[in-house]
Motif scaffolding. Structure first.
Motif, PDB file in Angstrom:
ATOM      1  N   ARG A 167       0.914  -1.257   0.059  1.00 60.64           N
ATOM      2  CA  ARG A 167       0.268   0.112   0.028  1.00 60.64           C
ATOM      3  C   ARG A 167       1.027   1.284   0.130  1.00 60.64           C
ATOM      4  O   ARG A 167       1.581   1.333   0.819  1.00 60.64           O
ATOM      5  CB  ARG A 167      -0.915   0.190   1.196  1.00 60.64           C
ATOM      6  CG  ARG A 167      -1.638  -1.111   1.783  1.00 60.64           C
ATOM      7  CD  ARG A 167      -2.330  -1.827   0.624  1.00 60.64           C
ATOM      8  NE  ARG A 167      -3.203  -2.989   0.918  1.00 60.64           N
ATOM      9  CZ  ARG A 167      -4.041  -3.363   1.802  1.00 60.64           C
ATOM     10  NH1 ARG A 167      -4.945  -2.291   2.197  1.00 60.64           N
ATOM     11  NH2 ARG A 167      -4.663  -4.553   1.966  1.00 60.64           N
ATOM     12  N   ALA A 220      -0.830   6.098 -10.555  1.00 61.66           N
ATOM     13  CA  ALA A 220      -1.738   4.984 -10.921  1.00 61.66           C
ATOM     14  C   ALA A 220      -2.062   4.736 -12.214  1.00 61.66           C
ATOM     15  O   ALA A 220      -2.063   3.561 -12.435  1.00 61.66           O
ATOM     16  CB  ALA A 220      -3.054   5.281 -10.008  1.00 61.66           C
ATOM     17  N   ARG A 265      -1.353   0.848 -12.977  1.00 68.19           N
ATOM     18  CA  ARG A 265      -2.748   0.149 -12.728  1.00 68.19           C
ATOM     19  C   ARG A 265      -2.838  -1.288 -12.802  1.00 68.19           C
ATOM     20  O   ARG A 265      -3.249  -2.109 -11.950  1.00 68.19           O
ATOM     21  CB  ARG A 265      -3.792   0.938 -13.377  1.00 68.19           C
ATOM     22  CG  ARG A 265      -5.344   0.317 -12.831  1.00 68.19           C
ATOM     23  CD  ARG A 265      -6.225   1.040 -13.728  1.00 68.19           C
ATOM     24  NE  ARG A 265      -6.459   2.395 -13.357  1.00 68.19           N
ATOM     25  CZ  ARG A 265      -6.952   3.051 -12.503  1.00 68.19           C
ATOM     26  NH1 ARG A 265      -7.613   2.357 -11.721  1.00 68.19           N
ATOM     27  NH2 ARG A 265      -6.897   4.482 -12.202  1.00 68.19           N
ATOM     28  N   ASP A 304      -0.300  -3.418 -10.806  1.00 68.79           N
ATOM     29  CA  ASP A 304      -0.851  -3.374  -9.323  1.00 68.79           C
ATOM     30  C   ASP A 304      -2.119  -4.152  -9.121  1.00 68.79           C
ATOM     31  O   ASP A 304      -1.926  -4.840  -8.057  1.00 68.79           O
ATOM     32  CB  ASP A 304      -1.170  -1.938  -8.954  1.00 68.79           C
ATOM     33  CG  ASP A 304       0.229  -1.033  -8.695  1.00 68.79           C
ATOM     34  OD1 ASP A 304       1.396  -1.895  -8.670  1.00 68.79           O
ATOM     35  OD2 ASP A 304       0.257   0.179  -8.260  1.00 68.79           O
ATOM     36  N   LEU A 314      -2.174  -1.335  -3.457  1.00 63.96           N
ATOM     37  CA  LEU A 314      -3.201  -0.213  -3.632  1.00 63.96           C
ATOM     38  C   LEU A 314      -2.173   1.142  -3.887  1.00 63.96           C
ATOM     39  O   LEU A 314      -1.455   1.184  -2.953  1.00 63.96           O
ATOM     40  CB  LEU A 314      -3.897  -0.128  -2.414  1.00 63.96           C
ATOM     41  CG  LEU A 314      -4.963   1.158  -2.332  1.00 63.96           C
ATOM     42  CD1 LEU A 314      -5.850   1.316  -3.316  1.00 63.96           C
ATOM     43  CD2 LEU A 314      -5.624   1.180  -0.869  1.00 63.96           C
ATOM     44  N   PRO A 355     -11.316  -1.935  -4.662  1.00 64.44           N
ATOM     45  CA  PRO A 355     -10.551  -1.761  -5.823  1.00 64.44           C
ATOM     46  C   PRO A 355     -11.073  -0.220  -6.502  1.00 64.44           C
ATOM     47  O   PRO A 355     -10.328   0.348  -7.331  1.00 64.44           O
ATOM     48  CB  PRO A 355     -11.318  -2.776  -6.919  1.00 64.44           C
ATOM     49  CG  PRO A 355     -11.519  -4.004  -6.095  1.00 64.44           C
ATOM     50  CD  PRO A 355     -11.821  -3.288  -4.991  1.00 64.44           C
ATOM     51  N   TYR A 365      -8.612   2.584  -5.808  1.00 63.18           N
ATOM     52  CA  TYR A 365      -6.954   2.651  -6.544  1.00 63.18           C
ATOM     53  C   TYR A 365      -6.911   4.016  -7.430  1.00 63.18           C
ATOM     54  O   TYR A 365      -7.977   4.411  -8.200  1.00 63.18           O
ATOM     55  CB  TYR A 365      -6.920   1.372  -7.729  1.00 63.18           C
ATOM     56  CG  TYR A 365      -5.503   1.615  -7.991  1.00 63.18           C
ATOM     57  CD1 TYR A 365      -4.544   0.866  -7.422  1.00 63.18           C
ATOM     58  CD2 TYR A 365      -5.388   2.055  -9.289  1.00 63.18           C
ATOM     59  CE1 TYR A 365      -3.332   0.971  -7.877  1.00 63.18           C
ATOM     60  CE2 TYR A 365      -3.940   2.188  -9.642  1.00 63.18           C
ATOM     61  CZ  TYR A 365      -3.089   1.495  -8.879  1.00 63.18           C
ATOM     62  OH  TYR A 365      -1.700   1.378  -9.430  1.00 63.18           O
TER      63      TYR A 365
END
Length: 279
Positions: free
Chosen positions: A134, A206, A210, A213, A219, A262, A265
Motif C-alpha cells: 500500500r 496509478a 494500474r 498493481d 493499492l 478496487p 485505486y
C-alpha cells in the motif's frame, strides 16, 4: 507457510497525524514487523520513537527530509538492502502555513516539501512495493478540481506522469512567486493548488501502474483524514470539536491494513469513500 515480516514507513511522523499513524501501525502489526518513523530532525525523531509503547511492531527512526532532492532515494536504497522491499508507505510530510504567511515568501520551501517531496517519495518507494503493498499519500478534500477555477482544470487533469505533475507545479509556483497568480484565476490559498497537485500525482502514478498493481494486489491512493484538532489547524478554523489525530488516523490506517476496495485505486478517499476528482 511462513509470512515475511512486514515493513512500513511513515514520513513526517514526529507529531500529529504522522505519529498517530506510526502508533496505529505498531499496534496492529506483529512484533516481527518493522515501522520506520521518519522526520527531518534527528532529536525529534529519537524522541518520537521513544514515545511509542513497546508492544507490537518494532519502531525504528530514520532521518528523512523530503525537501532534499536525493534523500528519499537514499533511504529507499537502504531499506531495499535491509529488507528487499516495503509493504506500507504513508507520505505524510507537510510544511504548514499560517494566515499571516506571505505566499510569495514561502512558496519555494512549501512546494519543495508538499509537492516535490511527494513525487520524490513516490518515485523512490513505489518500485519497492511488494505484493499486497500500500502506498498512501495523505492529502485533503481540497485536492479536487471542484476547488479550482474551470479555466485551470486542464493544468492537472489527465496528467499521466510525475514529471508532468512537477512541470505544472513549477508553473504555479513561479506564478505565485512573481505575483501573477494573484491577478489570474489561481486561488489565493496555496493549500488548494498544492493539494490538487498531490492528488494529481497519485492519479498519474496509478495511471502508469494500474494493471500491474491490480495483478499484485497493490493499492496506490490518496487519503483525506478530515479536519483535526491541531495547533496549526486552530490558526485557521475552530477545531475545538474536531477529532484528535489519533482518532482521524483510524480510517487512514484502514487503507493500509484492511482489504482493498478496487474503487479506491488511484483516488482520493475519505472515511472509506472515494471523493470525486472533477465536479
Amino acid at each position: 507457510m511462513t509470512t515475511a515480516p512486514k515493513i512500513a514507513l511513515v514520513t513526517g511522523a514526529t507529531q500529529g497525524l504522522g505519529l498517530a499513524l506510526v502508533e496505529g501501525l505498531a499496534e496492529r502489526l506483529s512484533p516481527a514487523d518493522t515501522v520506520y518513523l521518519t522526520g527531518r530532525d534527528p532529536d525529534r525523531v529519537a524522541a518520537a520513537v521513544g514515545s511509542i509503547p513497546g508492544s507490537g511492531a518494532q519502531v525504528r527512526g530514520e532521518v528523512l527530509d523530503v525537501a532534499q532532492p536525493s534523500a528519499a532515494e537514499r533511504l529507499a536504497a537502504r531499506l531495499r538492502e535491509r529488507h528487499g522491499g516495503v509493504d506500507i508507505v504513508f507520505n505524510n510530510a507537510v510544511m504548514r502555513v499560517g494566515p499571516d504567511d506571505d505566499p510569495r515568501a514561502i512558496v519555494d520551501e512549501y512546494v519543495e516539501v508538499n509537492n516535490f517531496g511527494i513525487t520524490r517519495v513516490l518515485r523512490a518507494f513505489a518500485p519497492l512495493l511488494r505484493d499486497g503493498g500500500r502506498l498512501i499519500v495523505v492529502a485533503s478534500s481540497l485536492g479536487t478540481l471542484y476547488y479550482l477555477a474551470p479555466v485551470l482544470h486542464d493544468r492537472f487533469d489527465g496528467l499521466t506522469s510525475l514529471d508532468e505533475v512537477d512541470k505544472q507545479v513549477v508553473a504555479w509556483r513561479d506564478a505565485v512567486r512573481d505575483g501573477s497568480a494573484r491577478a489570474g484565476a489561481w486561488p489565493g490559498f496555496v493549500n488548494i493548488p498544492s493539494k490538487i497537485a498531490q492528488v494529481a500525482a497519485v492519479r498519474a502514478l496509478a495511471h502508469q501502474r494500474r494493471d500491474d498493481d491490480a495483478a499484485r494486489g497493490i493499492l496506490v491512493a490518496a487519503a483525506c483524514p478530515g479536519m483535526m484538532n491541531t495547533p496549526t489547524s486552530a490558526l485557521w478554523w475552530d477545531v475545538s470539536t474536531a477529532p484528535s489525530p489519533a482518532r482521524a488516523a483510524g480510517p487512514v490506517l484502514g487503507l493500509a491494513l484492511d482489504p482493498i476496495d478496487p474503487d479506491h485505486y488511484g483516488e482520493l478517499v475519505r472515511n472509506g469513500r472515494r471523493l470525486p476528482w472533477a465536479p
